[in-house]
Structures are given as structure tokens and as C-alpha cells.
Write a protein that holds these residues in place. Structure first.
Motif, PDB file in Angstrom:
ATOM      1  N   TYR A   3      41.205  22.857  43.693  1.00 31.77           N
ATOM      2  CA  TYR A   3      41.046  23.763  42.572  1.00 31.77           C
ATOM      3  C   TYR A   3      40.673  22.947  41.333  1.00 31.77           C
ATOM      4  CZ  TYR A   3      43.595  27.137  45.480  1.00 31.77           C
ATOM      5  OH  TYR A   3      43.981  27.977  46.483  1.00 31.77           O
ATOM      6  N   ASP A   4      39.682  23.426  40.608  1.00 30.79           N
ATOM      7  CA  ASP A   4      39.236  22.745  39.389  1.00 30.79           C
ATOM      8  C   ASP A   4      40.415  22.604  38.425  1.00 30.79           C
ATOM      9  OD1 ASP A   4      38.030  21.756  37.155  1.00 30.79           O
ATOM     10  OD2 ASP A   4      36.464  23.278  37.050  1.00 30.79           O
ATOM     11  N   ARG A   7      41.027  24.737  35.204  1.00 33.15           N
ATOM     12  CA  ARG A   7      41.490  26.124  35.252  1.00 33.15           C
ATOM     13  C   ARG A   7      42.992  26.237  34.988  1.00 33.15           C
ATOM     14  NH1 ARG A   7      39.873  28.727  40.817  1.00 33.15           N
ATOM     15  NH2 ARG A   7      41.115  30.396  39.867  1.00 33.15           N
ATOM     16  N   CYS A  82      42.188  33.040  36.353  1.00 36.49           N
ATOM     17  CA  CYS A  82      41.383  33.660  37.405  1.00 36.49           C
ATOM     18  C   CYS A  82      39.978  33.065  37.370  1.00 36.49           C
ATOM     19  CB  CYS A  82      41.338  35.169  37.185  1.00 36.49           C
ATOM     20  SG  CYS A  82      40.193  36.039  38.284  1.00 36.49           S
ATOM     21  N   LYS A  83      39.360  32.928  38.542  1.00 35.53           N
ATOM     22  CA  LYS A  83      38.006  32.368  38.598  1.00 35.53           C
ATOM     23  C   LYS A  83      36.975  33.306  37.961  1.00 35.53           C
ATOM     24  CE  LYS A  83      36.897  34.241  43.186  1.00 35.53           C
ATOM     25  NZ  LYS A  83      36.516  33.899  44.576  1.00 35.53           N
ATOM     26  N   ASN A  84      37.368  34.553  37.758  1.00 26.85           N
ATOM     27  CA  ASN A  84      36.471  35.528  37.130  1.00 26.85           C
ATOM     28  C   ASN A  84      36.671  35.600  35.621  1.00 26.85           C
ATOM     29  OD1 ASN A  84      35.357  36.316  39.638  1.00 26.85           O
ATOM     30  ND2 ASN A  84      37.127  37.649  40.004  1.00 26.85           N
ATOM     31  N   ARG A  85      37.217  34.538  35.067  1.00 26.34           N
ATOM     32  CA  ARG A  85      37.461  34.505  33.622  1.00 26.34           C
ATOM     33  C   ARG A  85      36.163  34.699  32.839  1.00 26.34           C
ATOM     34  NH1 ARG A  85      40.232  29.370  30.455  1.00 26.34           N
ATOM     35  NH2 ARG A  85      40.736  30.464  28.503  1.00 26.34           N
ATOM     36  N   ASP A  99      45.037  33.693  45.098  1.00 25.86           N
ATOM     37  CA  ASP A  99      44.076  34.210  46.087  1.00 25.86           C
ATOM     38  C   ASP A  99      44.177  35.719  46.211  1.00 25.86           C
ATOM     39  OD1 ASP A  99      43.090  31.706  46.591  1.00 25.86           O
ATOM     40  OD2 ASP A  99      44.384  31.342  48.327  1.00 25.86           O
ATOM     41  N   GLU A 102      42.570  37.274  43.129  1.00 24.64           N
ATOM     42  CA  GLU A 102      41.115  37.147  43.084  1.00 24.64           C
ATOM     43  C   GLU A 102      40.432  38.027  44.130  1.00 24.64           C
ATOM     44  OE1 GLU A 102      40.432  32.957  43.361  1.00 24.64           O
ATOM     45  OE2 GLU A 102      40.834  32.612  41.228  1.00 24.64           O
ATOM     46  N   THR A 107      34.486  41.899  39.336  1.00 23.49           N
ATOM     47  CA  THR A 107      33.622  41.087  38.469  1.00 23.49           C
ATOM     48  C   THR A 107      32.553  41.917  37.775  1.00 23.49           C
ATOM     49  OG1 THR A 107      32.139  40.636  40.334  1.00 23.49           O
ATOM     50  CG2 THR A 107      33.949  39.079  39.943  1.00 23.49           C
TER      51      THR A 107
END
Length: 277
Positions: A3-4, A7, A82-85, A99, A102, A107
Motif C-alpha cells: 500500500y502506498d 495514503r 480511500c483510494k478513491n480520494r 478493502d 473500497e 467513483t
């Protein structure tokens, strides 16, 4: 890949980073040397290598184990976005539940006034299974959802998790026992060295004692010899004193019997002078 790290909210412990990609661990595994990796990262590494990328110790896929429980708990408690930030989702949740979030996160950009209408038809809208299995499903999954299959999957997951926990506890216990064993061996080695040093000191002390005893015996013999010589000298001195007293008595006796010559005897004893014509 992990994970980046950008984030995540707050500080992330160095031990929770993959030793290969340097991101936060994703589906982590741990080597016997206790370095942790993402499953995908370490599997890719071991295709071309046979050692740990950190310390170069030899490892094999069969030696990889799940993280220690306390590390896994620390990892699951990390908070991240969230990756959809970038699409407007401001949700921040734990890694353990990211997970799930998400999968349900939409999106699509919509106006707030159209939100309710969109939620009614959104394929990402989640709801609980109406059959009572407790599983949360998405609208797009309605036709594929099977309660029995989901429960079996859940059971398998629980069984796998239990096996992992048992293995983790076993591995942790073995690690602690190995650590204690190494400590005991090290302690035994230190004690053995100390015993050997004490033996060496004792040997030196015994040697010094024997030397002192030998010197004492020699000194005693020298004293006894000196005492003997002293007695002999005293005996010799007493003998000389007796001899001196005897000689003095005899000389006095001779002086008592001596009388001086008369004048006539003196003249008679004078040698005549001879006149040579």
C-alpha cells in the motif's frame, strides 16, 4: 506491491514496511530472519534469488510464515485514505476494513441533488443479504450471491485464519524458545569461561603457595644450620677461653721462681776482652 505509504495517516513503523518495495505490507509474509515482505514481492524476488534481500540469509518459499500476531494487529490498526480520494471520497478507515470499503465505494461524480436517485440504481450500493446469512452484497452481485457458498467460504477463511494463528503462535513460541536457548548457551559459555578463569587463578595460587612453602622450608633449614654453626662457635669460644686461662696461670708460676743476678755473677758472665798487639 504494498500500500502506498502516502495514503496513511500518521506515523508508520519501519517494521511494517516491505523490505523490497518499501511500501506498507500487503498480504504480508515473514522470513525466519524476521524480515517481512508483501507476498507478491517476495515470491517475485525468490524466482531469481534464494536469499533474503535485507541480510542475504538463505531462505525458501516453504520457510515463509505469517506475521507475528502483534505485528499483524499493528498493521490492521493503521488508518489510511480511500483510494478513491481523488474522486471525492473522504473516507479514512483501518487497513483491516479498507478493502471492504473500497469494494462499495462509488467513483462516479454526481451532484448532491441527484444523490438519492443515483443510490437507488448504483451498482456499488451495498445491502445485507435478505436470506439472513449476514453477508453484505453489492447490487451487481445479486445474481451471483449464494448463501451456502458464502458461508462455506467464510468457514474456510476462519479455518485458514485459525491455522495461521496456530502456526503463528507456534512459530512465536519456537522463536522465543530459540532465543532463550541461545541466551542459555551464551550464559553457559560465559559461566564456563569464568570457571576456567577461576581454575587458572586457583592453579596459580596453588603454585604460589607451593613456592612459599618451599621457600619457608629452605629458610627453616638455613636457620637450623645457622643455629648449629652458632653452637659450634660458642663451643670453640669456650675452649679458647679455657686455654687462655691455663696459659696465664703457668706464666705467673714461672715469674714467681725468677731471681735477679748478683753483681759478681754478672761480672763473671761478662765476656773477657782480648787485647791484640
Amino acid at each position: 506491491m504494498g500500500y502506498d505509504i502516502d495514503r496513511f495517516v500518521g506515523y508508520v513503523n519501519e517494521g511494517l514496511l516491505c523490505s523490497i518495495c518499501r511500501d506498507v505490507l500487503e498480504d504480508p509474509l515473514q522470513a525466519p530472519c524476521e524480515h517481512a515482505f508483501c507476498t507478491a514481492c517476495i515470491h517475485g524476488w525468490l524466482v531469481h534469488h534464494s536469499n533474503c534481500p535485507e541480510d542475504r540469509q538463505m531462505i525458501d518459499v516453504s520457510l515463509l510464515r505469517p506475521l507475528y500476531r502483534y505485528m499483524k494487529n499493528d498493521l490492521n490498526r493503521l488508518q489510511l485514505h480511500c483510494k478513491n480520494r481523488e474522486y471525492g471520497c473522504e473516507m479514512v478507515c483501518s487497513l483491516e476494513s479498507i478493502d471492504r470499503h473500497e469494494r462499495e465505494c462509488c467513483t462516479v461524480h454526481i451532484e448532491r441533488r441527484n444523490l438519492d436517485r443515483h443510490l437507488a440504481v448504483c451498482e456499488y450500493r451495498s445491502r445485507e443479504c435478505p436470506n439472513g446469512c449476514g453477508y453484505t452484497i453489492l447490487s451487481a452481485e445479486d445474481t451471483q450471491h449464494n448463501c451456502v457458498a458464502e458461508l462455506r467460504t467464510e468457514l474456510e477463511l476462519l479455518r485458514s485464519e485459525m491455522i495461521c494463528r496456530v502456526e503463528e503462535a507456534k512459530h512465536e513460541m519456537e522463536s522465543r524458545l530459540d532465543s532463550q536457548r541461545r541466551h542459555m548457551v551464551q550464559k553457559e559459555s560465559i559461566l564456563q569461561n569464568e570457571i576456567e578463569e577461576l581454575k587458572s587463578q586457583m592453579s596459580r595460587m596453588m603454585s604460589d603457595v607451593r613456592s612459599l612453602m618451599a621457600a619457608e622450608r629452605q629458610h627453616r633449614q638455613e636457620l637450623e644450620q645457622a643455629e648449629l654453626e652458632k653452637r659450634e662457635l660458642m663451643e670453640l669460644l669456650r675452649g679458647l677461653q679455657k686455654d687462655c686461662r691455663g696459659t696465664t696461670t703457668e706464666g705467673s708460676r714461672k715469674l714467681t721462681n725468677f731471681r735477679p743476678l748478683t753483681r759478681l755473677e754478672s761480672v763473671k758472665r761478662k765476656p773477657r776482652e782480648v787485647t791484640v798487639i
